[in-house]
Enzyme design. Structure first.
Site, mmCIF file in Angstrom:
data_model
loop_
_atom_site.group_PDB
_atom_site.id
_atom_site.type_symbol
_atom_site.label_atom_id
_atom_site.label_comp_id
_atom_site.label_asym_id
_atom_site.label_seq_id
_atom_site.Cartn_x
_atom_site.Cartn_y
_atom_site.Cartn_z
ATOM 1 C CG PHE A 1 -9.914 -9.609 11.531
ATOM 2 C CD1 PHE A 1 -8.638 -9.983 11.967
ATOM 3 C CD2 PHE A 1 -10.206 -9.710 10.179
ATOM 4 C CE1 PHE A 1 -7.691 -10.430 11.073
ATOM 5 C CE2 PHE A 1 -9.256 -10.157 9.274
ATOM 6 C CZ PHE A 1 -7.988 -10.511 9.723
ATOM 7 C CD GLN A 2 -7.581 -7.510 7.807
ATOM 8 O OE1 GLN A 2 -8.509 -7.343 7.024
ATOM 9 N NE2 GLN A 2 -6.422 -8.045 7.449
ATOM 10 C CE LYS B 1 -17.424 -6.975 3.993
ATOM 11 N NZ LYS B 1 -16.568 -8.131 4.161
ATOM 12 C CG MET C 1 22.458 12.295 3.080
ATOM 13 S SD MET C 1 23.711 13.366 2.373
ATOM 14 C CE MET C 1 22.829 14.043 0.975
ATOM 15 C CD GLU D 1 -1.755 -2.385 1.573
ATOM 16 O OE1 GLU D 1 -0.570 -2.627 1.919
ATOM 17 O OE2 GLU D 1 -2.654 -3.259 1.624
HETATM 18 C C1 LIG Z 1 12.319 5.713 5.334
HETATM 19 C C2 LIG Z 1 13.598 6.394 5.676
HETATM 20 N N1 LIG Z 1 14.415 5.848 6.608
HETATM 21 C C3 LIG Z 1 15.587 6.460 6.930
HETATM 22 C C4 LIG Z 1 15.945 7.636 6.334
HETATM 23 C C5 LIG Z 1 17.246 8.348 6.729
HETATM 24 N N2 LIG Z 1 18.160 8.412 5.579
HETATM 25 C C6 LIG Z 1 18.284 9.524 4.813
HETATM 26 S S1 LIG Z 1 19.345 9.313 3.560
HETATM 27 C C7 LIG Z 1 19.680 7.747 4.008
HETATM 28 C C8 LIG Z 1 20.654 6.903 3.234
HETATM 29 C C9 LIG Z 1 20.135 6.543 1.906
HETATM 30 O O1 LIG Z 1 20.951 5.542 1.360
HETATM 31 P P1 LIG Z 1 20.837 5.121 -0.139
HETATM 32 O O2 LIG Z 1 19.443 4.920 -0.518
HETATM 33 O O3 LIG Z 1 21.744 3.966 -0.366
HETATM 34 O O4 LIG Z 1 21.312 6.398 -0.924
HETATM 35 P P2 LIG Z 1 22.705 7.175 -0.991
HETATM 36 O O5 LIG Z 1 22.675 8.227 0.054
HETATM 37 O O6 LIG Z 1 23.794 6.177 -0.774
HETATM 38 O O7 LIG Z 1 22.686 7.746 -2.365
HETATM 39 C C10 LIG Z 1 18.965 7.397 5.162
HETATM 40 C C11 LIG Z 1 19.070 6.091 5.841
HETATM 41 C C12 LIG Z 1 15.046 8.176 5.394
HETATM 42 N N3 LIG Z 1 15.282 9.340 4.775
HETATM 43 N N4 LIG Z 1 13.898 7.526 5.069
#
Ligand SMILES: Cc1ncc(C[n+]2csc(CCOP(=O)(O)OP(=O)(O)O)c2C)c(N)n1
Length: 564
Positions: free
Chosen positions: A112-113, A162, A478, A50
């Site tokens: 439920f749900q 529902k 990042m 979803e």
């Molecule tokens: C759902 C979610 N969880 C955690 C984060 C924190 N976060 C921001 S950037 C990042 C790293 C992203 O890694 P990747 O997708 O490998 O991209 P890169 O930075 O290596 O290009 C994280 C964990 C986020 N933005 N969203």
């Protein structure tokens, strides 16, 4: 004529011109699925999660300007939409999510749900509804679309028990919507607009700071016209990419944490800022007390609550960006004052040009290792800048913003406000559904893509030819970058070994997979991948050490950029 709630639902959607619904079925919505089975007007696309369904609806909306629609079942189906709702809410994207709910009599019984999705989604929707009677359904659906797409757009959730769906009533879709207490202001106040123009013309170092609101109000043409009439330099936010042509000589690129040197210096030195459909996000302002210390600020926004929220504003203008810019254009076009003004600000533009020249966006090429920026440049070259680019979140997102030049609105789709990893692939699918003839590319990180990679199955099932390019650095890049710069290189929990094998994974889903491991392979592999039919995943093994520059450290002022 009497109809069931489920039939009313499908007919209302068809009558409102909805062509596609992204969804996932369940017991609470099974009546709707039965009605959909018999209807040919509304196409339903079965997603795999979803969250993916809401992001698809969101990508569809961002690419096309039409409202995206999503349908899910009660309980876990509904709670799975929360991240997608919050993502759309933060970026003001018109999406309507319909959720099934347990029968009215069971609400509050821990049935439920059962989940209180109206309560859960309240802080991350523009508005939400629990439909109590079948006879109200058509009206509420009409209202939901109206609220989602007018004023400051945003997601609306409609929860449908529902028994409301199985019950019957007369089909009665109202022609007009009237809602007490909801009257967005479209027309900017003429006198405020006049004061704004007077203020601008009295200063010498103007900058336009344009945000996603320009795109949402389809005002890119007006922005270009005004900026050309007065030779105003324009910087955009991440959400504003494409609102002003990136190749225009007046374009400064993006501002903020990973903005260009020229944009950040210009904002910091400017004496008047025209903020258009932008909300002074902390990723843009840096340390608020050091933001634009010499500037008077004019702020145009359709949402009065976003004005004066983060920074003090000298001239607030509440209204639709398009309307306000049109009024400004009328005031300055062809006036002698405007020509004089262009002369008065020439030195300022020369100063900006010299910043751009001495500090362009750049990176150090390295032999043997693939630089992610190079990959994005090659994607740009190969697509002639004409692709719709979706991104995931992280370094990939920033490089996609910095090294691909966007000239048109609705060509850069990214989770700016919430920063949702896993957004890009489903958003790209939604955009491709909305724009079947276009090339849609998701620029991804290896971490983010694994958050909603199951939607590759959706792309394969419906032959949606999205191209995913993974900048595979084997890390949560990042976060690793922050650890490198501010936590002594303690790479705590940010190393992802380069598994799975994305090429094999693509093939397992029935998509095509390609890989590049050396710089010289990149152009050929991209060309092959983009030319191949159907969904394609291109795994590019990039240098894990590479960082995004410029970077304004969190809490610092915009002039304290770390440079390459
Ligand atoms: C759902 C979610 N969880 C955690 C984060 C924190 N976060 C921001 S950037 C990042 C790293 C992203 O890694 P990747 O997708 O490998 O991209 P890169 O930075 O290596 O290009 C994280 C964990 C986020 N933005 N969203």
């Amino acid at each position: 004529m009497q109809m069931t709630g489920a039939e009313i639902f499908v007919k209302a959607l068809a009558d409102l011109g909805v062509d596609v619904v992204f969804g996932y079925p369940g017991g609470a919505t099974i009546h709707i699925y039965d009605a959909l089975f018999k209807n040919v007007k509304v196409r339903h696309m079965l997603c795999r999660h979803e969250q993916g369904a809401v992001h698809m609806a969101d990508g569809y909306a961002r690419a096309s300007g039409r409202t995206g629609v999503c349908l899910v079942t009660s309980g876990p189906g509904a709670t799975n939409t929360v991240t997608g709702l919050a993502t759309a809410y933060m970026d003001s994207i018109p999406v309507v999510v319909f959720s099934g709910q347990v029968p009215t009599l069971l609400i509050g019984n821990d049935a439920f749900q059962e989940a209180d999705i109206v309560g859960i989604s309240r802080p991350c929707t523009k508005h939400n509804y629990l439909v109590k009677e079948t006879k109200d359904l058509a009206r509420i659906i009409k209202e939901a679309f109206y609220i989602a797409s007018t004023g400051r757009p945003g997601p609306v959730l409609v929860d449908m028990p529902k028994d409301v769906l199985s019950g019957s009533a007369r089909y009665d879709l109202p022609r007009e919507v009237t809602l007490r207490g909801y009257r967005p202001t479209y027309a900017g106040h003429q006198r405020q607009v006049e004061s704004a123009v007077r203020l601008m013309l009295s200063r010498e170092r103007p900058v336009v700071y344009a945000g996603g609101g320009v795109i949402l109000s389809n005002a890119s043409g007006e922005l270009a016209e005004l900026s050309h009439a007065l030779s105003l330099p324009v910087t955009t936010t991440l959400m504003g990419m494409g609102a002003f042509p990136g190749t225009d000589p007046l374009s400064l690129g993006m501002l903020g944490m990973h903005g260009t040197y020229a944009a950040n210096m210009a904002i910091s030195t400017s004496d008047v800022i025209l903020a258009v459909g932008a909300r002074f996000d902390d990723r843009v302002t840096g340390k608020i007390s050091e933001f634009a210390p010499h500037a008077k600020i004019i702020h145009i926004d359709i949402d009065p609550t976003s004005i004066q929220k983060n920074v003090p504003v000298d001239i607030p203008i509440v209204g639709d960006v398009k309307d306000v810019l049109q009024k400004m254009i009328k005031l300055v076009k062809g006036k002698k004052e405007a020509a004089a003004y262009r002369g008065k600000t020439a030195a300022w533009r020369a100063q900006i040009a010299s910043w751009a020249k001495t500090h362009p966006l750049t990176y150090k090429p390295s032999k043997g290792k693939i630089k992610p920026q190079y990959v994005v440049e090659q994607i740009h070259k190969l697509t002639g800048g004409k692709a719709i680019v979706a991104t995931e979140v992280g370094q990939n997102q920033m490089w996609a913003a910095q090294f691909y030049t966007y000239n048109l609105p609705r060509t850069f789709l990214s989770s700016g406000g919430l920063g949702t990893m896993g957004y890009g692939l489903p958003a790209a699918i939604g955009a491709q559904v909305a724009m079947p003839g276009r090339l849609v590319v998701d620029i991804a990180g290896d971490g983010s893509i694994q958050m909603n990679i199951q939607e590759l199955a959706t792309a394969v099932q419906y032959r949606i030819p999205v191209k995913v390019v993974i900048l595979n650095n084997g890390t949560l890049g990042m976060v690793r970058q922050w650890q490198e710069l501010f936590f002594a290189g303690n790479y705590s929990q940010t190393c992802l070994p380069r598994i799975p094998d994305f090429v094999k994974l693509a093939e397992a889903y029935g998509a095509k997979g390609f890989r590049a491991t050396k710089p010289e392979e990149v152009p050929g592999v991209l060309r092959k991948g983009f030319a191949a039919d159907g969904p394609v995943l291109i795994d590019v093994i990039t240098d894990p050490e590479e960082m995004v520059y410029p970077m304004v450290p969190a809490g610092a002022g915009l002039t304290e950029m770390l440079l390459v």
